[in-house]
Scaffold this active site. Structure first.
Site, PDB file in Angstrom:
ATOM      1  N   GLY A 131       0.819  -1.208   0.000  1.00 11.03           N
ATOM      2  CA  GLY A 131       0.000   0.000   0.000  1.00 11.03           C
ATOM      3  C   GLY A 131       0.852   1.257   0.000  1.00 11.03           C
ATOM      4  O   GLY A 131       1.972   1.271   0.511  1.00 11.03           O
TER       5      GLY A 131
ATOM      6  N   LYS B 269       4.753   0.198   8.263  1.00 12.04           N
ATOM      7  CA  LYS B 269       4.541   1.456   7.550  1.00 12.04           C
ATOM      8  C   LYS B 269       5.774   2.341   7.702  1.00 12.04           C
ATOM      9  O   LYS B 269       6.201   2.645   8.818  1.00 12.04           O
ATOM     10  CB  LYS B 269       3.310   2.180   8.090  1.00 12.04           C
ATOM     11  CG  LYS B 269       2.977   3.444   7.311  1.00 12.04           C
ATOM     12  CD  LYS B 269       1.541   3.868   7.552  1.00 12.04           C
ATOM     13  CE  LYS B 269       1.069   4.820   6.468  1.00 12.04           C
ATOM     14  NZ  LYS B 269      -0.363   5.083   6.553  1.00 12.04           N
TER      15      LYS B 269
ATOM     16  N   ASP C 126      -6.581  13.012  10.948  1.00 16.54           N
ATOM     17  CA  ASP C 126      -6.757  12.604   9.544  1.00 16.54           C
ATOM     18  C   ASP C 126      -7.844  11.532   9.438  1.00 16.54           C
ATOM     19  O   ASP C 126      -7.661  10.514   8.769  1.00 16.54           O
ATOM     20  CB  ASP C 126      -5.435  12.097   8.975  1.00 16.54           C
ATOM     21  CG  ASP C 126      -5.400  12.155   7.443  1.00 16.54           C
ATOM     22  OD1 ASP C 126      -6.235  12.871   6.851  1.00 16.54           O
ATOM     23  OD2 ASP C 126      -4.557  11.477   6.832  1.00 16.54           O
TER      24      ASP C 126
ATOM     25  N   GLY D 161       0.368   5.775   0.322  1.00 13.04           N
ATOM     26  CA  GLY D 161      -0.548   6.861   0.644  1.00 13.04           C
ATOM     27  C   GLY D 161       0.224   8.131   0.916  1.00 13.04           C
ATOM     28  O   GLY D 161       1.450   8.186   0.751  1.00 13.04           O
TER      29      GLY D 161
ATOM     30  N   VAL E  69       3.402   1.037   2.881  1.00 11.27           N
ATOM     31  CA  VAL E  69       3.161  -0.078   3.792  1.00 11.27           C
ATOM     32  C   VAL E  69       3.661  -1.367   3.146  1.00 11.27           C
ATOM     33  O   VAL E  69       3.363  -1.642   1.978  1.00 11.27           O
ATOM     34  CB  VAL E  69       1.659  -0.215   4.125  1.00 11.27           C
ATOM     35  CG1 VAL E  69       1.444  -1.351   5.130  1.00 11.27           C
ATOM     36  CG2 VAL E  69       1.118   1.088   4.690  1.00 11.27           C
TER      37      VAL E  69
ATOM     38  N   MET F 105       1.006   9.495   3.652  1.00 16.30           N
ATOM     39  CA  MET F 105       1.957   9.417   4.760  1.00 16.30           C
ATOM     40  C   MET F 105       3.156   8.537   4.461  1.00 16.30           C
ATOM     41  O   MET F 105       4.187   8.637   5.126  1.00 16.30           O
ATOM     42  CB  MET F 105       1.255   8.886   6.013  1.00 16.30           C
ATOM     43  CG  MET F 105       0.369   9.893   6.698  1.00 16.30           C
ATOM     44  SD  MET F 105      -0.141   9.280   8.308  1.00 16.30           S
ATOM     45  CE  MET F 105      -1.201  10.606   8.843  1.00 16.30           C
TER      46      MET F 105
END
Length: 517
Positions: A26, A49, A149, A28, A33, A30
């Site tokens: 994953g 992460k 968030d 994103g 992952v 931030m």
């Protein structure tokens, strides 16, 4: 916990000398992952992460360690927050934290959703927020956490044998740290996801729990309508700044006219979207109270929501269930069934003690499955107004076995667990399950522990349509399996599953309104 830069891959490619990165799963805003194996725990899968910003400043590394420690401690307090196990900073300066690896979907994949699912998931998110906003006691100091968030992409939804769906909040405590890093590196005091940011967050102000409540309001609007409360001309900062500060949110009825919302729910969502923090609900506890009142008034008897995601289990067999806790004082059984229950006599071959066992009632040509239990008279009286909850779990291999679980929950006494294990190769038990699959309710016949051990109460528990259909499927499967002599193995597997889910069931029942009658 690994707090230093020593948390970097060694010559064997291990992060922090224990995590073997497998693949990227994953990305994103931030960071990224990765799926990894924890070699110190026998290759247990975990999710790691890595945050996007590098952190070489020792003070920021210390700040990250504190935020991660509080977040990890918080995640152990609530099942609605993804568990964090470990953290560190890589040799290259990238902070990382290690989380439980879960197979689920982002909440955004379920949007828009129906009202029962909305009520179920929103309540769970509020429970996670409540836990965080109340704070963690670390070395005598309370650390309240604001997520900063909250959005559908940060809510993980997975099938669950107790709640139907289980919602977990991702990235708790990390957003504040990312904000601190962004402020130093860019001289801007803002970090977040523009459509969900509160007005005060856009100003770079110090935030409290009411900022998360604003973001939750945006998310609730979207969960029901599939749209945001505003439609700015662009997705740039200025357009969203104007929307959040000056434009009123659209009416839910205008966005989705066919949606029939209770007035109280509509007002709650609009209150969460108030521009000034003082005009919003002041805490997640207050939000939960309103949601519980709405649920009690409108949705108490709605069936559990199963939608399109198949419910699975950790045992090597099919394990699918539905649940619908039933609150009532009356038994609501057919008159003929209730009359036979009241005439029941405690079997002479059963001991006089607190036990429960299943039994078929002989009613004309259609035997009725029932539960017989013996309790002290005083406890029977106190449990006469209880939340009744039931659940069925099935294991097909190595031997077909069914767990028929009933719970009587009283807020003062706690849960009374009534598990029954049915060997599904026994013809009598097949008749029992056929009855459960054919009737909306089954009776609970309560006998006093004190002499003359007579029946003093008859209750009933509701079986929803999903459960009954599933029971029929399991019954047919059981009839097609070859003979087996390993019933004890299947029973032990179901017992393990039962023990693991007790705490979740109790938390779920404790959050429900008290029984009425």
């Amino acid at each position: 916990m690994n707090q230093s830069s020593s948390a970097s891959p060694d010559s064997k490619g291990l992060l922090a000398n224990r995590y073997q990165l497998i693949k990227l799963i994953g990305t994103g805003g931030m960071g990224k992952v990765f799926l990894a194996n924890d070699v110190l725990l026998g290759g247990t899968p975990v999710a790691i992460k890595f945050l996007a910003q590098t952190v070489l400043n020792p003070k920021l590394q210390k700040d990250f360690a504190r935020e991660a420690m509080v977040s990890a401690a918080l995640s152990q307090k609530s099942i609605h927050i993804v568990k964090a196990y470990d953290y560190g900073v890589s040799e290259q300066g990238y902070p990382f934290y290690v989380m439980e690896y879960l197979s689920g979907k982002s909440l955004k994949e379920f949007i828009p959703m129906n009202l029962p699912m909305f009520m179920n998931l929103t309540r769970q998110v509020c429970l996670g927020l409540q836990c965080a906003h109340q704070g963690m006691n670390i070395e005598g100091k309370i650390y309240p956490l604001v997520h900063r968030d909250i959005k559908p992409a940060n809510i993980l939804v997975m099938p669950d044998p107790i709640l139907g769906y289980l919602a977990k909040i991702l990235d708790f405590g990390i957003a504040k740290f990312v904000n601190a890093v962004s402020t130093i590196s860019t001289n801007k005091g803002f970090h977040g996801t523009l459509p969900y940011c509160s007005p005060e967050q856009l100003e770079g102000e110090e935030l409290d729990s009411r900022s998360d409540i604003y973001s939750l309001g945006v998310m609730m609007f979207e969960m029901l309508t599939g749209k945001k409360p505003w439609e700015p001309e662009t997705d740039h900062f200025g357009a969203w700044y104007k929307a959040h500060h000056f434009e009123p949110p659209r009416a839910i009825a205008a966005v989705k006219p066919e949606l029939q919302l209770p007035k109280e729910l509509n007002e709650l969502i609009m209150a969460c979207l108030a521009k000034a923090p003082r005009d919003r609900p002041q805490s997640s506890t207050q939000l939960l109270q309103v949601l519980e009142n709405i649920n009690r008034t409108y949705y108490l008897n709605w069936p559990a929501n199963k939608s399109s995601m198949k419910v699975g289990s950790n045992i090597p067999a099919e394990s699918v269930n539905g649940n619908n806790p039933h609150i009532a004082a009356k038994s609501d059984l057919p008159v003929a069934v209730e009359q036979i229950c009241w005439k029941a006599i405690w079997p002479p071959n059963k001991p006089i003690q607190e036990i429960v066992f299943p039994r078929l009632l002989d009613i004309e040509k259609n035997p009725v499955a029932s539960l017989w239990l013996m309790l002290p008279k005083a406890e029977i009286q106190k449990r006469s107004h209880s939340i009744r909850y039931n659940q069925f779990l099935f294991i097909k291999l190595p031997h077909p076995m069914l767990l028929w679980l009933t719970v009587l929950y009283n807020k003062q006494l706690g849960p009374k667990w009534l598990p029954c294990y049915l060997d599904m190769q026994e013809p009598q038990n097949q008749k029992m399950v056929y009855s459960l699959a054919s009737n909306e309710r089954y009776p609970l016949i309560l006998f006093t522990l004190e002499a003359p051990n007579s029946c003093t109460s008859v209750m009933s528990s509701y079986i929803n349509e999903t459960q009954r259909q599933t029971l029929k499927t399991w019954l047919e499967q059981s009839k097609t399996l070859p003979p087996s002599s390993q019933a004890h193995l299947s029973k032990n597997l179901l017992k393990q599953q039962y023990k693991q889910m007790q705490s979740q069931i109790q938390e779920h029942l404790a959050s429900m309104p008290a029984a009425v009658g």
